[in-house]
Design a protein around this motif. Structure first.
Motif, mmCIF file in Angstrom:
data_model
loop_
_atom_site.group_PDB
_atom_site.id
_atom_site.type_symbol
_atom_site.label_atom_id
_atom_site.label_comp_id
_atom_site.label_asym_id
_atom_site.label_seq_id
_atom_site.Cartn_x
_atom_site.Cartn_y
_atom_site.Cartn_z
ATOM 1 N N LEU A 64 2.650 11.899 0.374
ATOM 2 C CA LEU A 64 1.748 10.625 1.274
ATOM 3 C C LEU A 64 2.549 9.459 1.567
ATOM 4 O O LEU A 64 2.264 9.740 2.257
ATOM 5 C CB LEU A 64 0.045 11.006 -0.306
ATOM 6 N N GLU A 65 2.939 8.983 0.508
ATOM 7 C CA GLU A 65 3.486 7.487 0.825
ATOM 8 C C GLU A 65 4.881 7.719 1.677
ATOM 9 O O GLU A 65 4.756 6.998 3.165
ATOM 10 C CB GLU A 65 2.894 6.928 -0.056
ATOM 11 N N ALA A 117 3.725 2.240 2.599
ATOM 12 C CA ALA A 117 2.576 2.013 3.438
ATOM 13 C C ALA A 117 1.469 1.979 3.132
ATOM 14 O O ALA A 117 -0.005 0.991 3.535
ATOM 15 C CB ALA A 117 3.020 3.776 3.590
ATOM 16 N N LEU A 118 0.743 1.615 1.751
ATOM 17 C CA LEU A 118 -0.189 1.996 1.037
ATOM 18 C C LEU A 118 0.385 1.000 -0.183
ATOM 19 O O LEU A 118 -0.831 0.561 -0.858
ATOM 20 C CB LEU A 118 -0.702 2.878 0.244
ATOM 21 N N SER A 119 1.357 -0.169 0.206
ATOM 22 C CA SER A 119 0.871 -0.853 -1.440
ATOM 23 C C SER A 119 0.529 -2.285 -1.123
ATOM 24 O O SER A 119 -0.341 -2.550 -1.941
ATOM 25 C CB SER A 119 2.558 -1.829 -1.890
ATOM 26 N N PRO A 120 0.402 -2.447 0.343
ATOM 27 C CA PRO A 120 -0.473 -3.731 0.814
ATOM 28 C C PRO A 120 -2.214 -3.370 0.096
ATOM 29 O O PRO A 120 -2.427 -2.444 0.159
ATOM 30 C CB PRO A 120 0.006 -4.237 1.532
ATOM 31 N N SER A 121 -2.818 -4.743 -0.300
ATOM 32 C CA SER A 121 -3.892 -4.632 -0.428
ATOM 33 C C SER A 121 -4.516 -3.955 1.307
ATOM 34 O O SER A 121 -4.017 -4.402 2.419
ATOM 35 C CB SER A 121 -5.102 -5.403 -1.056
ATOM 36 N N ALA A 125 4.637 6.986 6.235
ATOM 37 C CA ALA A 125 5.661 5.843 6.014
ATOM 38 C C ALA A 125 6.531 6.630 7.835
ATOM 39 O O ALA A 125 7.413 5.601 7.798
ATOM 40 C CB ALA A 125 6.779 6.240 5.445
ATOM 41 N N VAL A 126 6.445 8.446 7.418
ATOM 42 C CA VAL A 126 7.215 8.885 8.618
ATOM 43 C C VAL A 126 6.627 8.401 9.503
ATOM 44 O O VAL A 126 6.695 8.384 11.043
ATOM 45 C CB VAL A 126 6.926 10.252 8.917
ATOM 46 N N LEU A 127 4.683 8.077 9.617
ATOM 47 C CA LEU A 127 4.330 7.599 10.734
ATOM 48 C C LEU A 127 4.052 6.475 11.624
ATOM 49 O O LEU A 127 4.249 5.906 12.442
ATOM 50 C CB LEU A 127 2.486 8.139 10.316
#
Length: 447
Positions: free
Chosen positions: A101-102, A148-152, A106-108
């Protein structure tokens, strides 16, 4: 969109200093996209509109042979202008995450940054490419984007890893492989990150009387990205229709109102993006909604967001393609900022010096026309342009009289393999030389 110098020196506006600066020139035009436009844009548009009126009702003006006067052109080769790497760091980061998913997110992130030239600057008409013309360049960027999903929630993923990292080089090669219809092939390669991309560029255009509708041509099936370090995981990104408007107002603008798709058969993840433009009440402007979901590559029947079952949804996308894009995960109302386009500008290219370019290499090929336009000697520029076009017609007639079919140098076929161009040995060597800083090539023949 912005002027391009054919000289060998320029200001470096890339995020990291280039070690190749002594062997290649830096693109001077990457930042202020509309900065070099003349002040008489409105009169240019009126002239352009007068020419376009002749093509009302023509199904595809992209295939019609007509020549624009030089004063209506942006002094930049078409092959240099058309690329999808305005922010190469988003491209090289696609395969970083272990999570499928990440990787799709990242593609997006790459997708929404690839065309910053339209977000930050004015639309323009570059030179038409001639058969056998080619362009090559590098980008050097720091490989420091976070997953892509690492930040809060609420923290921008433009935020970079603070640890110093070695710059990564991305190499790009494109060649005009067909003249009628106009088609070019491109290949992007980043060996350090094990990622490449390829495709055919071709557009179809129709003038409606108030705007130009631009859609992918028959040979343009989108961008094909391959992650070689992940068992050749491949993504196909299709292009939406775009509209060039503002012709009557004298202020060109690009809008998008269509649906496009990103698919990855290996991970069985698909994205549907729906672009919406301003309605009667002005409630939407440059808006895009989307859904990321699990799909069956063998039975791909979902083409609209409303058709996707809630149970299959992995993430929702929303925002403005000229501003900020957010991600929302199932079971949460928190919006994660996928990308903020506001602080981003196109990154500079590193182009071979004049002495390392061949005569049919875009910047050198159009150099005299470019110099004449910059000097505002439009009569001379138009004459030079007509001479180039006449030589092209003579060569085509000569090949036809000999019953010969012209073949590209760097790509296997003019429009094949379908959607996914393959490199010849010369193409592979040209890309390898770019990556290693070896720019000398043997002269091209029969161009």
């Amino acid at each position: 969109m912005h002027a391009s110098s054919s000289g060998s020196s320029a200001n470096d506006t890339s995020p990291t200093p280039s070690a190749a600066g002594s062997a290649a020139s830096l693109d001077p035009s990457a930042m202020s996209a509309g900065a070099t436009m003349p002040t008489d844009d409105s009169s240019k548009l009126k002239t352009f509109l007068g020419i376009l009126k002749k093509f009302v009702g023509v199904s595809d003006i992209a295939t019609v042979r007509f020549s624009l006067p030089a004063q209506l052109l942006e002094p930049q080769p078409n092959l240099e202008y058309w690329n999808y790497l305005d922010r190469p760091e988003t491209f090289v980061s696609i395969g970083d995450s272990e999570d499928p998913l990440e990787r799709m997110l990242a593609v997006l992130r790459f997708w929404f940054t690839k065309d910053l030239k339209y977000v930050k600057g004015k639309p323009c008409k570059p030179y038409n490419s001639v058969l056998g013309e080619f362009f090559r360049c590098n980008w050097e960027v720091e490989d420091n984007l976070l997953p892509a999903l690492s930040p809060s929630p609420g923290e921008a993923t433009n935020t970079v890893n603070k640890e110093p990292l070695k710059p990564v080089k991305v190499s790009y090669l494109t060649e005009q492989t067909s003249h009628h219809p106009p088609v070019s092939a491109f290949y992007v390669d980043c060996p350090e990150k094990g990622i490449s991309a390829r495709g055919f560029d071709q557009i179809s255009a129709k003038f409606t009387g108030t705007s130009i509708r631009v859609t992918p041509g028959a040979h343009n099936l989108g961008i094909f990205i391959t992650l070689h370090n992940r068992e050749n995981e491949q993504y196909q990104l299709t292009h939406p229709a775009a509209y060039l408007g503002g012709l009557l107002r004298g202020a060109l603008s690009v809008t998008v109102s269509d649906v496009c798709y990103i698919t990855c058969p290996k991970t069985k993840i698909k994205v549907i993006l729906h672009y919406l433009e301003e309605g009667w009440l002005g409630k939407t402007l440059h808006r895009v909604d989307g859904v990321v979901f699990k799909y069956d590559p063998e039975n791909d029947t979902k083409s609209k967001i409303k058709d996707v079952p809630e149970a299959d949804i992995l993430a929702r996308i929303e925002g403005s393609w000229v501003d900020k894009i957010f991600v929302t995960l199932p079971g949460s109302t928190d919006k994660i900022l996928l990308v903020d386009l506001n602080p981003l500008l196109p990154v500079s290219k590193i182009v071979p010096l004049d002495e390392d370019q061949l005569p049919n290499e875009s910047r050198k090929f159009w150099a005299e026309v470019t110099r004449a336009i910059h000097a505002r000697d439009f009569g001379k520029a138009t004459q030079l342009k007509h001479e180039i076009e006449e030589r092209q017609r003579q060569k085509a007639a000569a090949w036809s009289s000999r019953n010969e079919e012209w073949k590209p140098r760097f790509f296997v076929g003019t429009v094949t393999p379908v959607g996914r161009p393959s490199l010849t040995k010369d193409g592979e060597e040209a890309l390898r030389g770019l990556h290693e800083g070896r720019y000398k090539l043997q002269p091209s023949v029969d161009v």
